[in-house]
Design an enzyme around this catalytic site. Sequence first.
Site, short mmCIF file in Angstrom:
data_model
loop_
_atom_site.label_atom_id
_atom_site.label_comp_id
_atom_site.label_asym_id
_atom_site.label_seq_id
_atom_site.Cartn_x
_atom_site.Cartn_y
_atom_site.Cartn_z
N ARG A 148 0.86 -1.18 0.00
CA ARG A 148 0.00 0.00 0.00
C ARG A 148 0.90 1.24 0.00
O ARG A 148 2.03 1.19 0.48
CB ARG A 148 -0.89 0.03 1.24
CG ARG A 148 -1.82 -1.16 1.40
CD ARG A 148 -2.61 -1.04 2.69
NE ARG A 148 -3.57 -2.13 2.88
CZ ARG A 148 -3.34 -3.24 3.57
NH1 ARG A 148 -2.16 -3.40 4.18
NH2 ARG A 148 -4.26 -4.18 3.68
N LYS A 172 -2.35 -2.12 7.85
CA LYS A 172 -3.53 -1.55 8.51
C LYS A 172 -3.66 -2.12 9.91
O LYS A 172 -3.44 -3.30 10.14
CB LYS A 172 -4.79 -1.86 7.69
CG LYS A 172 -4.91 -1.02 6.42
CD LYS A 172 -6.25 -1.29 5.75
CE LYS A 172 -6.43 -0.39 4.53
NZ LYS A 172 -7.72 -0.65 3.85
N HIS A 244 -2.01 2.39 -6.08
CA HIS A 244 -2.76 1.15 -5.89
C HIS A 244 -2.70 0.26 -7.13
O HIS A 244 -2.81 -0.97 -7.04
CB HIS A 244 -4.22 1.48 -5.56
CG HIS A 244 -5.07 0.27 -5.37
ND1 HIS A 244 -5.02 -0.49 -4.23
CD2 HIS A 244 -5.98 -0.33 -6.19
CE1 HIS A 244 -5.87 -1.51 -4.36
NE2 HIS A 244 -6.46 -1.42 -5.52
N ARG A 247 -0.04 -2.25 -6.74
CA ARG A 247 -0.44 -3.31 -5.79
C ARG A 247 -1.40 -4.29 -6.47
O ARG A 247 -1.27 -5.51 -6.32
CB ARG A 247 -1.10 -2.64 -4.58
CG ARG A 247 -1.61 -3.60 -3.51
CD ARG A 247 -2.00 -2.77 -2.28
NE ARG A 247 -2.88 -3.44 -1.35
CZ ARG A 247 -2.48 -4.26 -0.38
NH1 ARG A 247 -1.20 -4.54 -0.23
NH2 ARG A 247 -3.35 -4.80 0.45
N HIS A 270 -4.34 -8.99 3.76
CA HIS A 270 -5.80 -8.93 3.86
C HIS A 270 -6.29 -9.87 4.97
O HIS A 270 -5.84 -11.00 5.06
CB HIS A 270 -6.46 -9.37 2.55
CG HIS A 270 -6.30 -8.38 1.45
ND1 HIS A 270 -6.36 -8.72 0.12
CD2 HIS A 270 -6.07 -7.04 1.47
CE1 HIS A 270 -6.18 -7.64 -0.62
NE2 HIS A 270 -6.01 -6.61 0.18
N TYR A 279 -9.21 -7.89 -5.55
CA TYR A 279 -7.99 -7.38 -6.17
C TYR A 279 -7.55 -8.20 -7.37
O TYR A 279 -6.71 -7.78 -8.14
CB TYR A 279 -6.85 -7.36 -5.15
CG TYR A 279 -6.88 -6.19 -4.20
CD1 TYR A 279 -6.30 -4.99 -4.54
CD2 TYR A 279 -7.50 -6.31 -2.98
CE1 TYR A 279 -6.31 -3.92 -3.68
CE2 TYR A 279 -7.54 -5.24 -2.09
CZ TYR A 279 -6.94 -4.05 -2.45
OH TYR A 279 -6.97 -3.00 -1.59
#
Length: 302
Positions: A148, A172, A244, A247, A270, A279
């Site tokens: 990211r 995250k 992005h 990615r 994830h 994705y």
Amino acid sequence: MWAPYKKGFKSWLRLEKSLSDHSVEAYLHDIEMLTQFLELRGWNFSPEQLELEHLQQFTRWIAELGMTQASQARILSGLRSFYKYCWAEQIIRADPTVLLESPKLKRTLPDTLSFEEIELIIGAIDRSKPEGERNKAILETMYSCGLRVSEVVGLQISCLFLEEGYIRVVGKGNKERLVPIGENAIRQIGIYRGHSRNFLTIRPGAEDILFLNRRGGPLSRVMIFLMIKDLAAKAGIRKSISPHTFRHSFATHLVEGGADLRAVQEMLGHESITTTEIYTHLDREFLRKTLANHHPAFRLSH
């Protein structure tokens, strides 16, 4: 000018809304993006001077940066919270975000770059400039590891285990994961560190940050957005490109090459496999063959 407002907003989020430090930082980043936009336009406005038209121009600007509609909507949500704070504290007499429309969220697949297109973008970097080797190292790392943009700007030297071929990434929710890194990225990071980074006067507190700006401080996400859009234009690529995109391309190329979806999920960081499937635009034929090869009921019925 905005520092006191940001400080007050930070306290309001913690005390009135009881948000976590991570959520507070996300809201503050949204306001930071707004102030960066105002600086780029040369507008010396305070919160009470901003009107709907200014915020509409801001929304167009973040869309032009290539941010996903979900990211745009999240930033606008942060702005609305900021103006709720301003209203509560009687800083403003009218809330300019009331009529501000959020982008309609669609679960569309973002553009993907082919390997050749990624090579063209990297090849468009002017390596004679001081930031050239750094920018090449950034793109090589992003594509090699599927990071990211926030993970790229926050990547630390102490998290590089290049001899072992891994980097430690803080994603995250401050969750850490180990991600393999390719030889091209390892080599380019070495070139960047041995040349341009070594000649910077590094700001206190940024000593462990890998990718630095020319003033020796951390890069902003906006700088990465603008750099990639500029390089894509120079490379003659007409697709909607953002950090992005690298990615998404990383994940797509892995899956198309036969990588296990669970392994891709782990590398992307994830929590849910469902997110990983978004994705990776697996076509129906690929899914059908997977079922035919691995699902006993499917094999029996076909």
